[in-house]
Design a protein around this motif. Structure first.
Motif, PDB file in Angstrom:
ATOM      1  N   ARG A  48     -71.453  63.752  -5.656  1.00 45.52           N
ATOM      2  CA  ARG A  48     -72.046  62.451  -5.953  1.00 45.52           C
ATOM      3  C   ARG A  48     -71.547  61.884  -7.289  1.00 45.52           C
ATOM      4  NH1 ARG A  48     -77.338  61.108  -8.324  1.00 45.52           N
ATOM      5  NH2 ARG A  48     -77.431  63.001  -9.537  1.00 45.52           N
ATOM      6  N   LEU A  49     -70.983  62.712  -8.152  1.00 47.07           N
ATOM      7  CA  LEU A  49     -70.480  62.239  -9.449  1.00 47.07           C
ATOM      8  C   LEU A  49     -69.060  61.680  -9.359  1.00 47.07           C
ATOM      9  CD1 LEU A  49     -71.924  65.001 -11.821  1.00 47.07           C
ATOM     10  CD2 LEU A  49     -72.908  62.788 -11.193  1.00 47.07           C
ATOM     11  N   SER A  50     -68.492  61.636  -8.167  1.00 50.35           N
ATOM     12  CA  SER A  50     -67.171  61.016  -7.981  1.00 50.35           C
ATOM     13  C   SER A  50     -67.214  59.576  -8.482  1.00 50.35           C
ATOM     14  CB  SER A  50     -66.808  60.962  -6.491  1.00 50.35           C
ATOM     15  OG  SER A  50     -66.976  62.193  -5.876  1.00 50.35           O
ATOM     16  N   PRO A  51     -66.097  59.109  -9.000  1.00 49.29           N
ATOM     17  CA  PRO A  51     -66.040  57.688  -9.369  1.00 49.29           C
ATOM     18  C   PRO A  51     -65.686  56.842  -8.146  1.00 49.29           C
ATOM     19  CG  PRO A  51     -63.978  58.747  -9.923  1.00 49.29           C
ATOM     20  CD  PRO A  51     -64.849  59.819  -9.303  1.00 49.29           C
TER      21      PRO A  51
ATOM     22  N   GLN B 271     -70.029  53.692  -4.762  1.00 52.97           N
ATOM     23  CA  GLN B 271     -70.457  54.951  -4.130  1.00 52.97           C
ATOM     24  C   GLN B 271     -70.666  54.800  -2.608  1.00 52.97           C
ATOM     25  OE1 GLN B 271     -73.882  56.385  -6.656  1.00 52.97           O
ATOM     26  NE2 GLN B 271     -73.298  54.581  -7.848  1.00 52.97           N
TER      27      GLN B 271
ATOM     28  N   GLN C 139     -62.408  54.677  -0.583  1.00 53.63           N
ATOM     29  CA  GLN C 139     -63.218  55.156  -1.716  1.00 53.63           C
ATOM     30  C   GLN C 139     -63.951  56.461  -1.377  1.00 53.63           C
ATOM     31  OE1 GLN C 139     -63.418  53.563  -4.847  1.00 53.63           O
ATOM     32  NE2 GLN C 139     -61.659  52.490  -4.013  1.00 53.63           N
TER      33      GLN C 139
ATOM     34  N   ASN D  66     -62.999  58.764   0.384  1.00 53.80           N
ATOM     35  CA  ASN D  66     -62.081  59.902   0.344  1.00 53.80           C
ATOM     36  C   ASN D  66     -61.899  60.472  -1.062  1.00 53.80           C
ATOM     37  OD1 ASN D  66     -61.288  60.738   2.925  1.00 53.80           O
ATOM     38  ND2 ASN D  66     -60.045  58.922   3.200  1.00 53.80           N
ATOM     39  N   ILE D  67     -62.211  59.704  -2.094  1.00 54.47           N
ATOM     40  CA  ILE D  67     -62.215  60.277  -3.451  1.00 54.47           C
ATOM     41  C   ILE D  67     -63.312  61.354  -3.480  1.00 54.47           C
ATOM     42  CG2 ILE D  67     -62.425  59.825  -5.930  1.00 54.47           C
ATOM     43  CD1 ILE D  67     -61.840  56.851  -5.335  1.00 54.47           C
TER      44      ILE D  67
ATOM     45  N   LEU E 173     -64.456  62.922  -0.942  1.00 52.56           N
ATOM     46  CA  LEU E 173     -64.034  64.047  -0.093  1.00 52.56           C
ATOM     47  C   LEU E 173     -63.230  65.053  -0.931  1.00 52.56           C
ATOM     48  CD1 LEU E 173     -63.679  65.521   2.610  1.00 52.56           C
ATOM     49  CD2 LEU E 173     -61.774  63.966   3.130  1.00 52.56           C
ATOM     50  N   GLY E 174     -62.354  64.542  -1.786  1.00 50.79           N
ATOM     51  CA  GLY E 174     -61.610  65.416  -2.697  1.00 50.79           C
ATOM     52  C   GLY E 174     -62.560  66.215  -3.586  1.00 50.79           C
ATOM     53  N   PHE E 175     -63.533  65.525  -4.159  1.00 50.39           N
ATOM     54  CA  PHE E 175     -64.516  66.202  -5.019  1.00 50.39           C
ATOM     55  C   PHE E 175     -65.287  67.258  -4.213  1.00 50.39           C
ATOM     56  CE2 PHE E 175     -65.419  64.066  -9.253  1.00 50.39           C
ATOM     57  CZ  PHE E 175     -64.220  63.400  -9.315  1.00 50.39           C
TER      58      PHE E 175
ATOM     59  N   ASN F 149     -68.254  51.304  -9.047  1.00 49.84           N
ATOM     60  CA  ASN F 149     -69.334  52.293  -8.913  1.00 49.84           C
ATOM     61  C   ASN F 149     -70.132  52.110  -7.615  1.00 49.84           C
ATOM     62  OD1 ASN F 149     -70.792  54.539  -9.943  1.00 49.84           O
ATOM     63  ND2 ASN F 149     -72.394  53.189 -10.710  1.00 49.84           N
TER      64      ASN F 149
ATOM     65  N   TRP G  35     -69.874  56.492  -0.142  1.00 49.39           N
ATOM     66  CA  TRP G  35     -69.917  57.723   0.654  1.00 49.39           C
ATOM     67  C   TRP G  35     -71.333  58.036   1.121  1.00 49.39           C
ATOM     68  CZ3 TRP G  35     -67.208  57.711  -4.117  1.00 49.39           C
ATOM     69  CH2 TRP G  35     -68.025  57.818  -5.242  1.00 49.39           C
TER      70      TRP G  35
ATOM     71  N   LEU H  26     -72.767  67.560  -7.224  1.00 51.88           N
ATOM     72  CA  LEU H  26     -71.475  67.437  -7.915  1.00 51.88           C
ATOM     73  C   LEU H  26     -70.632  66.342  -7.262  1.00 51.88           C
ATOM     74  CD1 LEU H  26     -70.494  71.190  -8.459  1.00 51.88           C
ATOM     75  CD2 LEU H  26     -71.113  69.519 -10.228  1.00 51.88           C
TER      76      LEU H  26
ATOM     77  N   THR I   3     -76.369  49.925  -7.857  1.00 52.01           N
ATOM     78  CA  THR I   3     -75.148  50.620  -8.277  1.00 52.01           C
ATOM     79  C   THR I   3     -74.499  50.012  -9.524  1.00 52.01           C
ATOM     80  OG1 THR I   3     -73.959  49.379  -6.558  1.00 52.01           O
ATOM     81  CG2 THR I   3     -74.562  51.643  -6.044  1.00 52.01           C
TER      82      THR I   3
END
Lengths: 207, 207
Positions: free
Chosen positions: B43-46, B52, B137, B139-140, B142-144, B50, B54, B41, B101
């Motif tokens: 991994r689906l962060s924007p 990615q 980026q 940290n987006i 991290l929120g997810f 693109n 993280w 899940l 990517t």
């Protein structure tokens, strides 16, 4: 029953899996109380030392959206969306409000120590370094915001391709404010592209 | 039916509202496939372009958790939690994988332009500036991650208070890797403190 109250909130799995970058929206406005509901959730994001360095600028005004679109390489989603949320970080405002963000459960002595520590830490940084630090934290809230928007039944597209100095000018923000993203959102009028992500084995390692 | 499959996934509202920083966990392990579900899940962060940036390091090994705790001011949640996820960003790895990517829906010509643009952009930055960009980026995601953990019925505490150079050493990561957070997670064995957040009118402005 109004549309907004009858709407089912998505599960976390549904919200994350169904989220796509949506650039075309229905001409249907979103009431401010619904935007506030989204931001009330977003505001619950965690941040280091609970500093909450995120600030949200919600643009409903059509003229302002026109101006923002102009400085965002003409990205049509800005004027297509009923609302745009500009997510910024303002660490100078954070430093002015340190006494409000320390957790009430800690003792006064602990609080004094924490305030001293944080003040020293951030004073030893340049304004730009502080901004970068706050920006990283604000992006946690950006993650929360995108999931909250989707969970409550809307769609969004986050953008970073804009002239930040010009957006500061349009919104009359100080020059040290950093930008996490501009988020156009509303009711989707397209399906959006499928997810294209690196496989888990490329980004995760078990120890 | 096993516990994990019978579990109800929380709604976005439930997950965000119920999330607290939890520092004491039940002695009950989390199967790797459940951790993978959470990361699938996340991994689906924007992310911008693109990219990615993280990278996730999942620590189940007790010795490694002991070592991490030592360099994280003794934070007990690290050894109390059945699993710890260290969220990093590795922009040098991102630059090596740019061709993977870019979105498959774009034309080859468009793809070439995008690769050229991105390569130039990031080559004009220092390794440290690139790291900071990637960190924001990451940290987006991290929120997810925090919402996904909560949504699937676990609890977590994200931490930033650790000696990053020493964590690089322990996990044998390159020195340019930046850290978004160390996230301890598992089944909660405490309620956690209530949310303490700035009021919406302090952080949101409507235009």
């Amino acid at each position: 029953m109004s549309i907004k109250t009858s709407k089912k909130v998505l599960t976390v799995t549904e919200a994350i899996e169904s989220r796509r970058s949506i650039r075309r929206f229905l001409k249907r406005s979103i009431p401010n109380e619904k935007i506030e509901e989204i931001l009330e959730l977003t505001r619950l994001s965690p941040s280091a030392w609970n500093l909450q360095p995120w600030r949200f600028h919600i643009i409903n005004d059509p003229d302002l959206k026109d101006k923002l679109q102009e400085v965002a390489t003409g990205n049509k989603q800005i004027t297509s969306a009923p609302a745009v949320i500009v997510v910024t970080t303002d660490m100078e405002d954070v430093l002015k409000n340190l006494h409000e963000t320390t957790h009430p459960s800690i003792t006064n002595e602990h609080k004094e120590k924490e305030l001293m520590y944080l003040t020293t830490q951030f004073e030893n940084m340049t304004k730009e370094e502080r901004g970068q630090w706050g920006l990283a934290q604000a992006n946690i809230a950006l993650g929360f915001l995108l999931i909250a928007i989707q969970g409550l039944g809307y769609a969004s597209s986050p953008m970073l391709g804009f002239d930040q100095a010009k957006v500061q000018e349009i919104l009359q923000l100080p020059h040290y404010v950093e930008f996490a993203a501009m988020v156009a959102f509303g009711y989707p009028d397209e399906k959006g592209d499928d997810h294209h992500r690196l496989e888990l084995n490329k980004i995760a390692k078990f120890y």
